[in-house]
Design a protein around this motif. Structure first.
Motif, PDB file in Angstrom:
ATOM      1  N   ILE A 285       0.878  -1.177   0.000  1.00 43.51           N
ATOM      2  CA  ILE A 285       0.000   0.000   0.000  1.00 43.51           C
ATOM      3  C   ILE A 285       0.913   1.223   0.000  1.00 43.51           C
ATOM      4  N   SER A 286       0.694   2.092  -0.919  1.00 41.73           N
ATOM      5  CA  SER A 286       1.591   3.224  -1.080  1.00 41.73           C
ATOM      6  C   SER A 286       0.746   4.478  -1.309  1.00 41.73           C
ATOM      7  N   SER A 287       1.407   5.596  -1.534  1.00 39.41           N
ATOM      8  CA  SER A 287       0.622   6.795  -1.814  1.00 39.41           C
ATOM      9  C   SER A 287       1.072   7.419  -3.124  1.00 39.41           C
ATOM     10  N   GLN A 288       0.116   7.971  -3.828  1.00 43.70           N
ATOM     11  CA  GLN A 288       0.417   8.601  -5.110  1.00 43.70           C
ATOM     12  C   GLN A 288       1.188   9.896  -4.882  1.00 43.70           C
ATOM     13  N   LYS A 289       2.075  10.165  -5.826  1.00 45.90           N
ATOM     14  CA  LYS A 289       2.930  11.342  -5.673  1.00 45.90           C
ATOM     15  C   LYS A 289       2.658  12.423  -6.695  1.00 45.90           C
ATOM     16  N   ASP A 290       2.146  12.017  -7.850  1.00 41.36           N
ATOM     17  CA  ASP A 290       2.084  12.976  -8.945  1.00 41.36           C
ATOM     18  C   ASP A 290       0.815  13.797  -8.914  1.00 41.36           C
ATOM     19  N   PRO A 291       0.957  15.106  -8.796  1.00 40.14           N
ATOM     20  CA  PRO A 291      -0.222  15.968  -8.839  1.00 40.14           C
ATOM     21  C   PRO A 291      -0.917  15.803 -10.180  1.00 40.14           C
ATOM     22  N   VAL A 292      -2.227  15.885 -10.157  1.00 39.73           N
ATOM     23  CA  VAL A 292      -2.977  15.816 -11.389  1.00 39.73           C
ATOM     24  C   VAL A 292      -2.805  17.165 -12.100  1.00 39.73           C
ATOM     25  N   GLY A 293      -2.591  17.118 -13.411  1.00 36.00           N
ATOM     26  CA  GLY A 293      -2.404  18.355 -14.166  1.00 36.00           C
ATOM     27  C   GLY A 293      -3.643  19.228 -14.047  1.00 36.00           C
ATOM     28  N   ASN A 294      -3.479  20.522 -13.825  1.00 36.68           N
ATOM     29  CA  ASN A 294      -4.604  21.437 -13.650  1.00 36.68           C
ATOM     30  C   ASN A 294      -5.542  21.016 -12.534  1.00 36.68           C
ATOM     31  N   GLY A 295      -5.009  20.290 -11.567  1.00 36.59           N
ATOM     32  CA  GLY A 295      -5.853  19.855 -10.461  1.00 36.59           C
ATOM     33  C   GLY A 295      -6.137  20.999  -9.519  1.00 36.59           C
ATOM     34  N   GLU A 296      -7.092  20.770  -8.648  1.00 32.88           N
ATOM     35  CA  GLU A 296      -7.438  21.764  -7.650  1.00 32.88           C
ATOM     36  C   GLU A 296      -6.201  22.081  -6.807  1.00 32.88           C
ATOM     37  N   CYS A 297      -6.003  23.329  -6.500  1.00 34.90           N
ATOM     38  CA  CYS A 297      -4.822  23.721  -5.739  1.00 34.90           C
ATOM     39  C   CYS A 297      -5.208  24.850  -4.787  1.00 34.90           C
ATOM     40  N   ILE A 298      -4.707  24.773  -3.588  1.00 33.37           N
ATOM     41  CA  ILE A 298      -4.975  25.851  -2.637  1.00 33.37           C
ATOM     42  C   ILE A 298      -3.670  26.464  -2.164  1.00 33.37           C
ATOM     43  N   THR A 299      -3.742  27.731  -1.782  1.00 33.13           N
ATOM     44  CA  THR A 299      -2.596  28.390  -1.177  1.00 33.13           C
ATOM     45  C   THR A 299      -2.901  28.546   0.297  1.00 33.13           C
ATOM     46  N   ARG A 300      -1.925  28.148   1.111  1.00 31.62           N
ATOM     47  CA  ARG A 300      -2.121  28.223   2.562  1.00 31.62           C
ATOM     48  C   ARG A 300      -1.135  29.202   3.174  1.00 31.62           C
ATOM     49  N   LEU A 301      -1.597  29.896   4.175  1.00 33.70           N
ATOM     50  CA  LEU A 301      -0.735  30.782   4.936  1.00 33.70           C
ATOM     51  C   LEU A 301      -0.929  30.441   6.421  1.00 33.70           C
ATOM     52  N   GLN A 408      -0.879  23.578  -1.789  1.00 32.25           N
ATOM     53  CA  GLN A 408      -1.193  22.158  -1.632  1.00 32.25           C
ATOM     54  C   GLN A 408      -2.106  21.765  -2.775  1.00 32.25           C
ATOM     55  N   THR A 409      -1.732  20.697  -3.472  1.00 31.67           N
ATOM     56  CA  THR A 409      -2.576  20.253  -4.575  1.00 31.67           C
ATOM     57  C   THR A 409      -2.933  18.780  -4.375  1.00 31.67           C
ATOM     58  N   VAL A 410      -3.462  18.164  -5.387  1.00 27.22           N
ATOM     59  CA  VAL A 410      -3.978  16.800  -5.227  1.00 27.22           C
ATOM     60  C   VAL A 410      -3.492  15.878  -6.340  1.00 27.22           C
ATOM     61  N   THR A 411      -3.476  14.602  -6.038  1.00 29.40           N
ATOM     62  CA  THR A 411      -3.280  13.588  -7.063  1.00 29.40           C
ATOM     63  C   THR A 411      -4.665  13.268  -7.623  1.00 29.40           C
ATOM     64  N   PRO A 431      -4.542  13.495   0.267  1.00 30.87           N
ATOM     65  CA  PRO A 431      -5.724  13.976   1.006  1.00 30.87           C
ATOM     66  C   PRO A 431      -6.511  14.983   0.170  1.00 30.87           C
ATOM     67  N   ASN A 432      -7.809  15.026   0.392  1.00 33.57           N
ATOM     68  CA  ASN A 432      -8.593  16.046  -0.305  1.00 33.57           C
ATOM     69  C   ASN A 432      -8.347  17.399   0.365  1.00 33.57           C
ATOM     70  N   LEU A 433      -8.762  18.443  -0.303  1.00 29.76           N
ATOM     71  CA  LEU A 433      -8.441  19.787   0.178  1.00 29.76           C
ATOM     72  C   LEU A 433      -9.546  20.370   1.049  1.00 29.76           C
ATOM     73  N   SER A 434     -10.517  19.551   1.359  1.00 31.00           N
ATOM     74  CA  SER A 434     -11.644  20.014   2.157  1.00 31.00           C
ATOM     75  C   SER A 434     -11.167  20.533   3.513  1.00 31.00           C
ATOM     76  N   LEU A 435     -11.771  21.605   3.989  1.00 33.49           N
ATOM     77  CA  LEU A 435     -11.358  22.173   5.270  1.00 33.49           C
ATOM     78  C   LEU A 435     -11.983  21.435   6.445  1.00 33.49           C
ATOM     79  N   SER A 436     -13.062  20.701   6.153  1.00 28.73           N
ATOM     80  CA  SER A 436     -13.652  19.838   7.169  1.00 28.73           C
ATOM     81  C   SER A 436     -13.449  18.410   6.677  1.00 28.73           C
ATOM     82  N   PHE A 437     -12.983  17.540   7.547  1.00 20.86           N
ATOM     83  CA  PHE A 437     -12.696  16.169   7.142  1.00 20.86           C
ATOM     84  C   PHE A 437     -13.914  15.561   6.468  1.00 20.86           C
TER      85      PHE A 437
END
Lengths: 481, 209
Positions: A285-301, A408-411, A431-437
């Motif tokens: 069991i592993s985790s994906q590394k490659d972001p999906v092209g034009n995938g959803e992306c958030i900027t965090r501060l 932070q982006t997504v696979t 992980p999804n980018l949702s602010l609530s689990f």
């Protein structure tokens, strides 16, 4: 055995002294000693977190910035609504006993046209009583709001479906205006509760989220609908799970990477760990590394402020626990001076008090999130400054001592299943980018579990007891002096 | 009237140290009065044991945590140290390397546990001295502990010698630190802001049926 190529990739509490070489970076580079190790040259880190930068106040130490270990910053904090299946599993697995949960308190909405701090940062009423008693909503609006809240609680009932089903795909804001005559302010309140990053949630999704919000209220105690694990959020749950695994005889290794060997065959995968150890496994069991092209992306501060920001953490209902997390929504177009070519999107701030254990007493940590656009950085910065200048403060205006910013982006959202040497390889999405689990990861984890367990003779029995464990307490004898 | 057992102050005590030092042996001897001379494998299945201990006429509930073998890969994560009142560091007096690793373990305890937490050094396998197995002198162990501001004693889980002493000493040191003890007196779910999900979910399921 299960292992992950990057077991600490996400939500590891970040230590301040090393953010530039950990997960949030554009991290293709290897640790310095990698060259002396075998077969690791092709191993690369995930790029789900990227473009990280830090800033420190020039006078930070004098203004209260403590030593790095005094801070535990979450990379991807999520609040957990009490209706979440995650909490059900934490309770049935008894893992909750090792986690300290704190309550998420008030939601606030920023209103640029407000005249004082109360109207600039309006608290969203959290209950029926709250709606009645609040001064900030006109009486007529209160009636419409109550009508809507009553509707959402039973929105899935047959008799309510005709009201929304045909409009399931339109923006929630339009629906609120036409069906319930909610004015613009109330629409902002409702949208803020959905925590949607683009501010354009559909009726179908929006109703589901508001429903979860309302039905989560008071479930685990009065006055709150969501919780947050002390000491850095979900990373604490991951650690508790690792501990439970160790007690059960599992082995886990942190900060150890792996590579699948070419010679895998006969239903076994050969793996070389970054310390040179070779192991074989019947499933991986592993985790994906490659972001999906034009995938959803958030900027965090992430910002450390030298103020407890107390007014955000007031107990609003008698008997309610003191909240440790407050949510502040800055709706779309809150900062007219900053405009993108595309339409402006909201900023959400999670403000964490020192009760979270993430910062020293007297300070707080502000986690701001917005969709990545060319102006995202300015939007986050404006939201932070606005927040610090708007929360009433007894003595001095709160100052920001330290900032960490990254994307932070997504696979791809689906798990990847393949085979090596005749054995299955299962790669989890990021992980999804949702602010609530949201509960999606639980289903994917269960799918991984099934993959490992499916050939077990007692599979059905095991599945019936999935995530159900006994308390791990041992009682010794009395020892009197 | 005897006070309810639940009202005893709860003290969290961790046992750490390198693999094979005898941490689980100490835990099992003290809590269950068991000793398995054949067992030399890494520990599986023990999370923590509970023991009631009265010191100076006052009773405490000790939750004593074992590493569960996590020290083998240096994966005792930060959450293990949360809320610990004391950390007992165990080394094997017949193994010099084991003693030399104590400095690193002290560092780890200091950086992860509360700054007030009591540190206590234990040299184990005292029974092996008779057969000439000692590799670290009592004085050396004591001097190191003193330099670190930690308590110290040598024990044998096999013969039971001194097995109680680390725990009694540790509790004695904890109770002299009111700032440490205050967290032990407050039950997790009341006062403060921590929530009790277990109690809440029980009442929820009770309502549902």
């Amino acid at each position: 055995m299960n292992t992950s190529e990057d077991p600490v990739a996400v939500e590891e509490p970040k230590q301040q002294d090393e953010p530039e070489n950990r997960d949030a970076t554009d991290g293709r580079e290897e640790p310095a000693d990698a060259e002396s190790r075998p077969d690791t040259s092709s191993i690369r880190r995930s790029e789900i977190f990227r473009r990280a930068s830090i800033w420190q106040h020039p006078d930070a130490a004098a203004r209260g910035l403590a030593f790095p270990r005094a801070y535990t910053l979450a990379l991807a904090p999520q609040i957990i609504h009490t209706r979440s299946k995650l909490l059900t599993q934490l309770v049935s697995s008894r893992a909750y006993r090792q986690v300290e949960f704190l309550s998420v308190g008030s939601y606030f909405v920023y209103n640029a046209t407000g005249v004082d701090s109360d109207s600039k940062l309006a608290r969203i009423p959290s209950s029926r009583e709250d709606v009645f008693s609040t001064q900030s909503i006109p009486l007529r609006s209160k009636r419409s709001l109550m009508k809507f809240l009553k509707f959402v609680v039973d929105y899935e009932y047959e008799e309510h479906k005709p009201i929304w089903e045909e409009q399931a795909g339109i923006p929630l804001a339009d629906f609120l205006s036409t069906e319930f005559k909610l004015d613009e302010d109330l629409q902002k309140y409702i949208l803020a509760l959905t925590l949607t990053l683009d501010g354009k949630v559909t009726v179908k999704d929006g109703l589901a989220i508001i429903h979860r919000h309302l039905t989560s209220m008071n479930l685990f105690g009065p006055g709150f609908c969501a919780v947050y694990p002390k000491w850095g959020g979900s990373s604490e749950i991951a650690q508790v799970a690792c501990r439970a695994g160790a007690v059960g005889g599992g082995i886990y290794m942190l900060d150890t990477r792996m590579e699948i060997d070419e010679g895998s065959k006969g239903g076994e995968i050969s793996i070389t760990l970054s310390d040179g150890v070779k192991i074989r496994t019947r499933s991986l069991i592993s985790s994906q590394k490659d972001p999906v092209g034009n995938g959803e992306c958030i900027t965090r501060l992430v910002a450390v402020a030298n103020s407890p920001l107390k007014p955000l953490f007031e107990v609003t209902l008698e008997g309610a626990p003191t909240p440790a997390v407050a949510v502040v929504a800055f709706p779309s177009n809150s900062f007219p001076g900053i405009s993108d070519s595309e339409s402006d999107t909201p900023v959400y701030a999670f403000v964490h008090s020192s009760d979270t254990g993430e910062c020293p007493v007297g300070q707080s940590v502000v986690y701001l999130t917005t969709l990545t656009t060319p102006q995202a950085e300015q939007r986050l910065s404006a939201a932070l400054n606005t927040l610090l200048n708007t929360v009433p403060s007894v003595d001095k205006t709160p100052t920001c001592l330290y900032k960490l910013q990254y994307e932070q982006t997504v696979t791809p959202r689906e798990a990847l299943t393949s085979a090596r040497g005749g054995a299955p390889v299962f790669e989890l999405p990021s992980p999804n980018l949702s602010l609530s689990f949201n509960d999606d990861p639980l289903d994917i984890v269960k799918a991984a579990w099934k993959l490992i367990m499916k050939n077990d003779a007692s599979f059905e029995e095991a599945e019936a007891g999935y995530m159900i464990f006994q308390d791990r307490e041992g009682m010794g004898d009395h020892d009197d002096d | 009237m005897a006070s309810s057992e639940d009202s005893f102050p709860v003290l969290k005590v961790l046992i750490i140290g390198p693999s094979g030092a005898g941490k689980s042996a100490l835990l099992l001897r003290y809590c269950d009065d068991q000793f398995d001379p054949e067992s030399s494998t890494a520990t599986i299945g023990i999370d923590f044991k509970m023991k009631k201990l009265a010191v100076r006429g006052k009773a405490y509930r000790l939750n004593i945590f074992d590493t569960a073998g996590q020290e083998r890969f240096r994966t005792l994560s930060t959450s293990y140290y949360r809320g610990a009142h004391a950390v007992i560091l165990v080394y094997d007096i017949t193994n010099r390397k084991s003693f030399l690793s104590m400095e690193r373990w002290i560092d780890e305890a200091r950086s992860n546990a509360s700054p007030d937490a009591v540190l206590y050094l234990v040299g184990s396998k005292l029974d092996k001295v008779a057969s000439g197995g000692r590799a670290v002198s009592y004085e050396e162990g004591k001097a190191f502990a003193d330099a670190q501001g930690a308590g110290f004693c040598e024990i044998s889980s096999k013969t039971r010698e001194n097995v109680r002493r680390p725990f009694v000493d540790v509790v004695d040191r904890i109770v002299q630190k009111p700032e440490l003890l205050s967290s032990a007196n407050a039950p997790k779910s009341s006062g403060g802001s921590a929530l009790n999900l277990g109690a809440a979910s029980d009442s929820v399921s009770a309502c549902a049926c």
